[in-house]
Design a protein around this motif. Sequence first.
Motif, PDB file in Angstrom:
ATOM      1  N   TYR A 171       0.849  -1.199   0.000  1.00  0.00           N
ATOM      2  CA  TYR A 171       0.000   0.000   0.000  1.00  0.00           C
ATOM      3  C   TYR A 171       0.881   1.245   0.000  1.00  0.00           C
ATOM      4  N   GLU A 172       1.885   1.258   0.871  1.00  0.00           N
ATOM      5  CA  GLU A 172       2.764   2.422   0.972  1.00  0.00           C
ATOM      6  C   GLU A 172       3.521   2.653  -0.337  1.00  0.00           C
ATOM      7  N   LYS A 173       3.992   1.593  -0.959  1.00  0.00           N
ATOM      8  CA  LYS A 173       4.693   1.725  -2.232  1.00  0.00           C
ATOM      9  C   LYS A 173       3.750   2.201  -3.331  1.00  0.00           C
ATOM     10  N   THR A 174       2.531   1.706  -3.316  1.00  0.00           N
ATOM     11  CA  THR A 174       1.565   2.043  -4.358  1.00  0.00           C
ATOM     12  C   THR A 174       1.098   3.494  -4.262  1.00  0.00           C
ATOM     13  N   PHE A 175       0.793   3.942  -3.052  1.00  0.00           N
ATOM     14  CA  PHE A 175       0.198   5.266  -2.885  1.00  0.00           C
ATOM     15  C   PHE A 175       1.162   6.301  -2.304  1.00  0.00           C
ATOM     16  N   ASP A 176       2.400   5.919  -2.058  1.00  0.00           N
ATOM     17  CA  ASP A 176       3.405   6.804  -1.463  1.00  0.00           C
ATOM     18  C   ASP A 176       2.871   7.448  -0.187  1.00  0.00           C
ATOM     19  N   ILE A 226      -9.193  -4.841   2.407  1.00  0.00           N
ATOM     20  CA  ILE A 226      -9.352  -3.427   2.042  1.00  0.00           C
ATOM     21  C   ILE A 226      -8.130  -2.956   1.266  1.00  0.00           C
ATOM     22  N   ILE A 227      -6.948  -3.275   1.767  1.00  0.00           N
ATOM     23  CA  ILE A 227      -5.715  -2.870   1.092  1.00  0.00           C
ATOM     24  C   ILE A 227      -5.666  -3.463  -0.311  1.00  0.00           C
ATOM     25  N   ASN A 228      -5.983  -4.739  -0.448  1.00  0.00           N
ATOM     26  CA  ASN A 228      -5.972  -5.382  -1.766  1.00  0.00           C
ATOM     27  C   ASN A 228      -6.961  -4.724  -2.715  1.00  0.00           C
ATOM     28  N   LYS A 229      -8.131  -4.361  -2.216  1.00  0.00           N
ATOM     29  CA  LYS A 229      -9.119  -3.681  -3.054  1.00  0.00           C
ATOM     30  C   LYS A 229      -8.604  -2.310  -3.487  1.00  0.00           C
ATOM     31  N   CYS A 230      -8.021  -1.574  -2.550  1.00  0.00           N
ATOM     32  CA  CYS A 230      -7.467  -0.257  -2.878  1.00  0.00           C
ATOM     33  C   CYS A 230      -6.431  -0.379  -3.993  1.00  0.00           C
ATOM     34  N   ILE A 231      -5.528  -1.322  -3.842  1.00  0.00           N
ATOM     35  CA  ILE A 231      -4.457  -1.497  -4.816  1.00  0.00           C
ATOM     36  C   ILE A 231      -5.013  -1.930  -6.164  1.00  0.00           C
ATOM     37  N   SER A 232      -5.939  -2.872  -6.162  1.00  0.00           N
ATOM     38  CA  SER A 232      -6.484  -3.364  -7.430  1.00  0.00           C
ATOM     39  C   SER A 232      -7.279  -2.291  -8.174  1.00  0.00           C
ATOM     40  N   GLU A 233      -7.910  -1.380  -7.428  1.00  0.00           N
ATOM     41  CA  GLU A 233      -8.693  -0.320  -8.062  1.00  0.00           C
ATOM     42  C   GLU A 233      -7.895   0.971  -8.248  1.00  0.00           C
ATOM     43  N   GLY A 234      -6.684   1.008  -7.681  1.00  0.00           N
ATOM     44  CA  GLY A 234      -5.846   2.198  -7.823  1.00  0.00           C
ATOM     45  C   GLY A 234      -6.372   3.402  -7.065  1.00  0.00           C
ATOM     46  N   LEU A 285     -12.037   5.334  -1.837  1.00  0.00           N
ATOM     47  CA  LEU A 285     -13.007   4.231  -1.830  1.00  0.00           C
ATOM     48  C   LEU A 285     -14.052   4.358  -0.722  1.00  0.00           C
ATOM     49  N   GLY A 286     -13.925   5.363   0.130  1.00  0.00           N
ATOM     50  CA  GLY A 286     -14.947   5.619   1.130  1.00  0.00           C
ATOM     51  C   GLY A 286     -14.806   4.855   2.437  1.00  0.00           C
ATOM     52  N   TYR A 287     -13.659   4.231   2.670  1.00  0.00           N
ATOM     53  CA  TYR A 287     -13.459   3.543   3.942  1.00  0.00           C
ATOM     54  C   TYR A 287     -13.226   4.535   5.080  1.00  0.00           C
TER      55      TYR A 287
END
Length: 61
Positions: free
Chosen positions: A11-16, A36-44, A50-52
């Motif tokens: 997550y940190e690498k993906t979203f800095d 949740i993290i996997n969903k965030c990453i898969s949807e970018g 995503l509203g969490y």
Amino acid sequence: MKELDKALELYEKTFDDSFPTIPLLMDKSKTEVVEIINKCISEGKDVYDLGYLSLDNDIIY
């Protein structure tokens, strides 16, 4: 839990940005947080997009 640690790192690498563990782990299991993290990453999209969480850190999901 190694799976959670790996997901947090990705997550940190993906979203800095670090994943907001404190508000989300208070109400959710580690497994749910990994999902949740996997969903965030898969949807970018981060947890806010995503509203969490809202920007004022109130849990929405």
